[in-house]
Enzyme design. Structure first.
Site, PDB file in Angstrom:
ATOM      1  N   CYS A  85       0.871  -1.174   0.000  1.00  0.00           N
ATOM      2  CA  CYS A  85       0.000   0.000   0.000  1.00  0.00           C
ATOM      3  C   CYS A  85       0.909   1.225   0.000  1.00  0.00           C
ATOM      4  O   CYS A  85       1.723   1.395   0.917  1.00  0.00           O
ATOM      5  CB  CYS A  85      -0.864  -0.029   1.258  1.00  0.00           C
ATOM      6  SG  CYS A  85      -1.879   1.424   1.503  1.00  0.00           S
ATOM      7  N   CYS A 196      -0.926   3.688  -6.551  1.00  0.00           N
ATOM      8  CA  CYS A 196      -1.804   3.102  -5.535  1.00  0.00           C
ATOM      9  C   CYS A 196      -1.998   1.649  -5.954  1.00  0.00           C
ATOM     10  O   CYS A 196      -2.232   1.380  -7.146  1.00  0.00           O
ATOM     11  CB  CYS A 196      -3.146   3.838  -5.501  1.00  0.00           C
ATOM     12  SG  CYS A 196      -4.418   2.989  -4.528  1.00  0.00           S
TER      13      CYS A 196
HETATM   14  N1  DGL Z   1      -4.038   0.611  -1.884  1.00  0.00           N
HETATM   15  C1  DGL Z   1      -3.651   1.792  -1.190  1.00  0.00           C
HETATM   16  C2  DGL Z   1      -2.426   2.452  -1.796  1.00  0.00           C
HETATM   17  O1  DGL Z   1      -1.621   1.807  -2.432  1.00  0.00           O
HETATM   18  C3  DGL Z   1      -4.648   2.860  -0.830  1.00  0.00           C
HETATM   19  C4  DGL Z   1      -6.078   2.639  -0.784  1.00  0.00           C
HETATM   20  C5  DGL Z   1      -6.766   3.479   0.264  1.00  0.00           C
HETATM   21  O2  DGL Z   1      -6.913   4.705   0.116  1.00  0.00           O
HETATM   22  O3  DGL Z   1      -7.115   2.861   1.265  1.00  0.00           O
HETATM   23  O4  DGL Z   1      -2.226   3.632  -1.635  1.00  0.00           O
END
Ligand code: DGL
Length: 280
Positions: A85, A196
């Site tokens: 993430c 993301c």
């Molecule tokens: N998957 C997450 C990232 O790579 C973010 C998603 C969220 O905002 O929870 O930033």
């Protein structure tokens, strides 16, 4: 935090599983590369869907969530944690490393460096959450690697929720993406960064919108290779004669997560529900 089972002691084991965490299904886009690169490793995937999205949350809160998840994974003897993430990496990775010095972490950050190196037009677009784009870590990436290119950013508000709702290919998702990338394409961007981990799931739509002359960068394959190197350096690679097992946990709805996992990953996997308690 509890999944109803006994809580063993907190310690990494050399032959323990690889832990992978995200606010939701986004980290599955990293997990699929990890499983291809490291097929012998057992993996525990943790989706904190009770708190999604992380993107608009303060860094302090994201650190508290990810520290609690790390304790949960450590209680299952995780030997390495992939913070799959970008938002959690930018908000919490340095403090996680300080808090758990015996546990190796691998993080994710927007691929600004390779994008700046390979753009021919000198214009790059970055799609990432508000938390990532406003972080010190991102500012440092920009200062170090993007001084000579023009970078246009978009926080793609609502996109994570659409992907979580299983609407990656919907008309609403297309409209949101078209709005986000139109100014980038108009400015001459020839490289788009998926900043993301949810966004690789809308890559087919993005390719359609951006056209064949635009390069899209997903850092997940590089992260999987880096994870292999870290395990190798520490002598913690699982013997290649075995097949790794995947288990998932969610703080949201287990049946829903199981359906989304099967859809996005292309394989079914057992999912257990985990409850947040007042003190994780
Ligand atoms: N998957 C997450 C990232 O790579 C973010 C998603 C969220 O905002 O929870 O930033």
């Amino acid at each position: 935090m509890s999944d109803g089972g006994a809580q063993p002691a907190l310690s990494p084991l050399p032959d323990g599983p690889v832990g992978v965490m995200d606010s939701g299904v986004g980290g599955l886009s990293v997990l699929r590369h990890l499983r291809a690169e490291l097929p012998a490793e057992d993996c525990l995937y943790f989706a904190d869907q009770a708190h999604i999205p992380y993107g608009p949350r303060p860094a302090e809160q994201v650190f508290a969530f990810t520290a609690a998840i790390t304790r949960f994974l450590l209680a299952r003897h995780t030997k390495l944690v992939v913070v799959a993430c970008n938002t959690a990496t930018t908000a919490a990775l340095d403090r996680l490393r300080q808090t758990f010095p015996d546990l190796p972490f691998v993080g994710m950050e927007p691929a600004v460096k390779p994008a700046a190196a390979q753009t021919r037009s000198g214009v790059v677009g970055v799609l990432a959450t508000p938390g990532t784009l406003s972080s010190d870590r991102y500012a440092s990436l920009m200062a170090r690697f993007a001084a000579n290119v023009r970078v246009l950013e978009d926080p793609c508000l609502g996109l994570v929720q659409l992907i979580e709702a299983g609407a990656s290919q919907s008309a609403e998702t297309r409209t949101l993406l078209e709005r986000a990338v139109a100014p980038m394409l108009a400015a001459g961007a020839d490289t788009l960064v998926l900043g993301c981990t949810h966004y690789p799931f809308i890559r087919p739509l993005l390719e359609e919108i951006a056209g064949p002359d635009v390069t899209i960068i997903d850092p997940a394959p590089a992260v999987a290779r880096h994870t292999r190197n870290v395990l190798q350096q520490r002598g913690r690679l699982a013997p290649e004669t075995r097949a790794g097992v995947l288990r998932c946990y969610t703080t949201g709805d287990a049946a829903r997560m199981a359906a989304l996992t099967a859809d996005l990953l292309g394989v079914g996997c057992p999912v257990r529900a985990v409850r947040w308690q007042d003190r994780p």
